[in-house]
Scaffold this active site. Structure first.
Site, PDB file in Angstrom:
ATOM      1  N   GLY A  42       0.821  -1.209   0.000  1.00  0.00           N
ATOM      2  CA  GLY A  42       0.000   0.000   0.000  1.00  0.00           C
ATOM      3  C   GLY A  42       0.849   1.252   0.000  1.00  0.00           C
TER       4      GLY A  42
ATOM      5  N   LEU B 123       0.337   3.578  -2.111  1.00  0.00           N
ATOM      6  CA  LEU B 123       0.642   3.406  -3.537  1.00  0.00           C
ATOM      7  C   LEU B 123       1.155   4.699  -4.166  1.00  0.00           C
ATOM      8  CD1 LEU B 123      -2.400   1.180  -4.602  1.00  0.00           C
ATOM      9  CD2 LEU B 123      -0.129   0.475  -3.806  1.00  0.00           C
TER      10      LEU B 123
ATOM     11  N   HIS C 292       4.255   1.741  -8.016  1.00  0.00           N
ATOM     12  CA  HIS C 292       3.224   0.690  -8.003  1.00  0.00           C
ATOM     13  C   HIS C 292       2.353   0.780  -9.257  1.00  0.00           C
ATOM     14  CE1 HIS C 292       3.843   1.354  -3.488  1.00  0.00           C
ATOM     15  NE2 HIS C 292       4.167   0.092  -3.650  1.00  0.00           N
TER      16      HIS C 292
ATOM     17  N   LYS D  68      13.392  -2.073  -8.272  1.00  0.00           N
ATOM     18  CA  LYS D  68      13.782  -1.273  -7.104  1.00  0.00           C
ATOM     19  C   LYS D  68      14.229  -2.164  -5.945  1.00  0.00           C
ATOM     20  CE  LYS D  68      13.324   1.897  -3.733  1.00  0.00           C
ATOM     21  NZ  LYS D  68      12.741   1.209  -2.646  1.00  0.00           N
TER      22      LYS D  68
ATOM     23  N   ARG E 264       8.638   5.030   1.554  1.00  0.00           N
ATOM     24  CA  ARG E 264       9.398   5.534   2.705  1.00  0.00           C
ATOM     25  C   ARG E 264       9.955   6.941   2.460  1.00  0.00           C
ATOM     26  NH1 ARG E 264      10.820  -0.308   3.442  1.00  0.00           N
ATOM     27  NH2 ARG E 264       9.939  -0.867   5.458  1.00  0.00           N
TER      28      ARG E 264
END
Ligand code: AMP
Length: 284
Positions: free
Chosen positions: A31, A33, A37, A149, A187
């Site tokens: 999540g 997003l 994503h 990634k 993050r």
């Protein structure tokens, strides 16, 4: 768009979809997003008739003291993003739906899980491999889409799927970056404005490695030393590793050869950031 929170619901939906002769693409996520994503959703849409996205912050891949509790969970916003990008079904289970009892069965991918992030996040890849196995068994997709990634995650999952004959294809999609080169990550929102300005040095260090390899440098130690010099421009960065390894086995190299993974991990303030590039020495 179907929004399922139970295993029974998503299984019933996939069963119906497959009975209608449609292929299913699967994008597992935690999540929060973002465009990274979305690029996986688009790749899945291009290859499969239907797309399922899972949203699950998996407790078993976090160590004590990591950011499990504070990991962002903007579910309503995530559902809107999925809807907007034509996702057919979202599976957003609770932790107790996924782990209704103490978990005693784990999937460990030896060796590939051990170097790089494995050294700094003990148990992380065991949690990732286990939850992906569970999700693959629950969703039953034809293909699952992962981002480059998280290069070691990709290597672990590919090896697991091969070793265990899991009946799905793994599709790897390129890393999506901000205009200044920083790899997009859920993050990144932890970074202060000053840290956000400093963070692109990580990608610059990777570019330096590619430049050196293209110029014919083969000595891994010399390349990583130059990368550390670039990273040294931001003294606040605390480097966990700067590594150049074989892209498939993740084994250490002294000299670059074939397809290599240049991977870095560091902390900026309290935020852990990772990034990587793959360089094919034979075609550079
Ligand atoms: P996460 O929600 O962080 O577990 O990521 C879910 C999937 O999205 C993983 O396969 C990640 O590798 C992928 N992903 C995350 N960030 C990016 C990015 N910047 N570019 C491409 N894929 C990404």
């Amino acid at each position: 768009m179907q929004a399922a929170t139970t295993i029974a619901e998503i299984r019933a939906w996939v069963r119906m979809t497959r009975a209608a002769g449609r292929t299913v693409g699967f994008v597992p996520t935690m999540g929060a997003l973002h465009v990274g994503h979305v690029s996986l959703i688009q790749a899945a849409t291009a290859r499969c008739d239907c797309v399922v996205v899972s949203i699950f912050v998996n407790p078993t891949q976090f160590s004590p003291g990591e950011d499990f509790e504070k990991y962002p969970r903007p579910l309503e916003q995530d559902l809107a993003i999925c809807e907007r990008h034509g996702v057919d079904a979202v599976f957003a289970p609770s932790p107790s739906e996924m782990y209704p009892r103490e978990n005693l069965t784990w999937v460990t991918v030896e060796r590939v899980s051990e170097p790089l992030c494995g050294r700094f996040r003990p148990g992380h890849f065991r949690g990732v491999a286990t939850v992906c196995t569970k999700l693959f068994n629950i969703v039953g997709a034809d293909a699952a889409f992962f981002g480059q990634k998280d290069a070691q995650q990709v290597a672990v999952i590919q090896r697991m799927v091969a070793d265990l004959n899991l009946p799905l294809e793994i599709v790897v999609c390129p890393t999506v970056r901000e205009p200044d080169g920083l790899a997009v990550s859920s993050r990144n929102q932890y970074l202060s404005p000053q840290e956000r300005k400093q963070a692109p040095v990580i990608y610059r260090s990777l570019q330096r490695s590619a430049d050196l390899i293209r110029a014919g440098e083969k000595e891994v130690a010399r390349i990583t030393e130059q990368m550390r010099e670039v990273l040294g421009q931001v003294p606040a960065l605390r480097i966990e590793y700067v590594s150049i390894v074989d892209a498939a086995s993740l084994e250490d190299l002294e000299r670059v050869k074939g397809k290599v993974l240049v991977a870095v991990a560091m902390r900026l303030g309290s935020t852990r950031l990772i990034d990587n590039i793959v360089v094919d020495v034979d075609t550079e």
